[in-house]
Design a protein around this motif. Structure first.
Motif, mmCIF file in Angstrom:
data_model
loop_
_atom_site.group_PDB
_atom_site.id
_atom_site.type_symbol
_atom_site.label_atom_id
_atom_site.label_comp_id
_atom_site.label_asym_id
_atom_site.label_seq_id
_atom_site.Cartn_x
_atom_site.Cartn_y
_atom_site.Cartn_z
ATOM 1 N N ALA A 98 21.365 -5.511 -7.191
ATOM 2 C CA ALA A 98 22.555 -6.105 -7.807
ATOM 3 C C ALA A 98 22.679 -5.737 -9.288
ATOM 4 N N SER A 99 21.552 -5.682 -9.993
ATOM 5 C CA SER A 99 21.596 -5.451 -11.442
ATOM 6 C C SER A 99 21.552 -3.976 -11.814
ATOM 7 N N HIS A 100 20.966 -3.120 -10.954
ATOM 8 C CA HIS A 100 20.856 -1.683 -11.244
ATOM 9 C C HIS A 100 21.236 -0.877 -9.994
ATOM 10 N N PRO A 101 22.483 -0.995 -9.556
ATOM 11 C CA PRO A 101 22.864 -0.382 -8.273
ATOM 12 C C PRO A 101 22.777 1.142 -8.248
ATOM 13 N N MET A 102 22.763 1.781 -9.414
ATOM 14 C CA MET A 102 22.745 3.237 -9.452
ATOM 15 C C MET A 102 21.343 3.804 -9.650
ATOM 16 N N GLU A 103 20.347 2.953 -9.871
ATOM 17 C CA GLU A 103 19.001 3.439 -10.160
ATOM 18 C C GLU A 103 18.146 3.461 -8.901
ATOM 19 N N PRO A 104 17.549 4.602 -8.572
ATOM 20 C CA PRO A 104 16.696 4.669 -7.386
ATOM 21 C C PRO A 104 15.371 3.943 -7.606
ATOM 22 N N PHE A 105 14.779 3.514 -6.522
ATOM 23 C CA PHE A 105 13.441 2.942 -6.558
ATOM 24 C C PHE A 105 12.834 3.101 -5.170
ATOM 25 N N ALA A 106 11.560 2.819 -5.064
ATOM 26 C CA ALA A 106 10.868 2.906 -3.780
ATOM 27 C C ALA A 106 10.366 1.539 -3.372
ATOM 28 N N VAL A 107 10.299 1.339 -2.078
ATOM 29 C CA VAL A 107 9.616 0.173 -1.512
ATOM 30 C C VAL A 107 8.427 0.715 -0.727
ATOM 31 N N ILE A 108 7.259 0.214 -1.016
ATOM 32 C CA ILE A 108 6.072 0.664 -0.294
ATOM 33 C C ILE A 108 5.415 -0.521 0.416
ATOM 34 N N LYS A 109 4.823 -0.221 1.544
ATOM 35 C CA LYS A 109 3.987 -1.195 2.237
ATOM 36 C C LYS A 109 2.604 -0.585 2.419
ATOM 37 N N VAL A 110 1.605 -1.365 2.077
ATOM 38 C CA VAL A 110 0.226 -0.899 2.093
ATOM 39 C C VAL A 110 -0.587 -1.812 3.002
ATOM 40 N N GLU A 111 -1.167 -1.231 4.040
ATOM 41 C CA GLU A 111 -2.028 -2.029 4.915
ATOM 42 C C GLU A 111 -3.483 -1.842 4.520
ATOM 43 N N MET A 112 -4.181 -2.959 4.434
ATOM 44 C CA MET A 112 -5.598 -2.957 4.146
ATOM 45 C C MET A 112 -6.347 -2.901 5.476
#
Length: 245
Positions: A98-112
């Motif tokens: 909502a605040s930075h709609p034009m900025e890319p980012f990643a979502v990561i999931k890490v399993e232990m």
């Protein structure tokens, strides 16, 4: 007023109700945490949902109460690691979009991996220590600009912006996480080796909402289990649901 829940959480609520409705007692109450609800203005909020059943003859009545826990930080923190829970991560992702709609980012999931072996060999208390140290090491790798959470018993998640130390090299971060956990954690003087597998999804290329970004990262993590590198980026061709739809 509540408009709706995220679809995946509707299934959670239905499952909880099904479990309650089979109980022999005339009434029962269950309070699952970690749900996101939407107001009628479409704004999301973290909630605690109370489910109560009342049995009258052959009928089972369901009562639902919803509490907004936005201003109750304790409800959004994992008691073992001190990290945010999945709900808090989802809200953080929503806020970021909502605040930075034009900025890319990643979502990561890490399993232990191998935590079961730790619990059997050293006990559950040591297993909790491992989870705490795992979270600290993951936070250090992801950097202070990232938002790290414990999203399941043995799974951690993070939102990593391009401003993080990795500068958008999210796959490099994922590889570094796998490599970092090849080094033992020292728990109560004992070196304990756990392994990590990492799944990655990208905003906006893979999805434009928090629910699917987290889901895609989870699918990628499952693929990573069978990859010698321990890392996988979400690919719709390897996602059964995406292929079928």
């Amino acid at each position: 007023p509540i408009g709706r829940f995220l679809p995946e959480h509707l299934a959670d609520i239905q499952a909880q109700f099904d479990a309650l409705s089979t109980l022999a007692a005339p009434s029962s109450t269950l309070t699952p945490d970690g749900l996101i609800a939407y107001r009628h203005d479409a704004s999301p909020f973290p909630s605690r949902v109370g489910l109560t059943t009342l049995r009258e003859g052959d009928e089972v009545l369901l009562g639902v109460s919803v509490r907004d826990v936005t201003n109750d930080p304790a409800r959004l923190i994992d008691s073992i690691t001190g990290l945010p829970i999945r709900t808090a991560l989802m809200v953080a992702i929503m806020d970021r979009i909502a605040s930075h709609p034009m900025e890319p980012f990643a979502v990561i999931k890490v399993e232990m991996r191998r935590i079961h072996e730790v619990n059997v060999t050293f006990g559950f208390s040591a297993g909790d220590d491992v989870k705490r140290e795992f979270g600290k090491r993951l936070q250090a790798l992801a950097g202070p600009q990232s938002y790290v959470a414990r999203v399941e018993s043995e799974v951690f998640g993070a939102m990593v912006p391009v401003q993080a130390p990795w500068g958008g090299n999210f796959q490099g971060l994922a590889a570094a996480i796998v490599a970092a956990f090849e080094e033992p954690l020292v728990i109560r003087g004992e070196p304990i080796t756990v392994e990590a597998t990492v799944g990655v999804s990208f905003y906006p290329g893979h999805a434009r909402d928090a629910e699917f970004l987290l889901r895609h990262a989870a699918v990628a993590r499952e693929v990573a289990e069978h990859d010698p590198t321990g890392v996988a980026v979400w690919d719709p061709r390897r996602d059964e649901m995406a292929v079928n739809h």
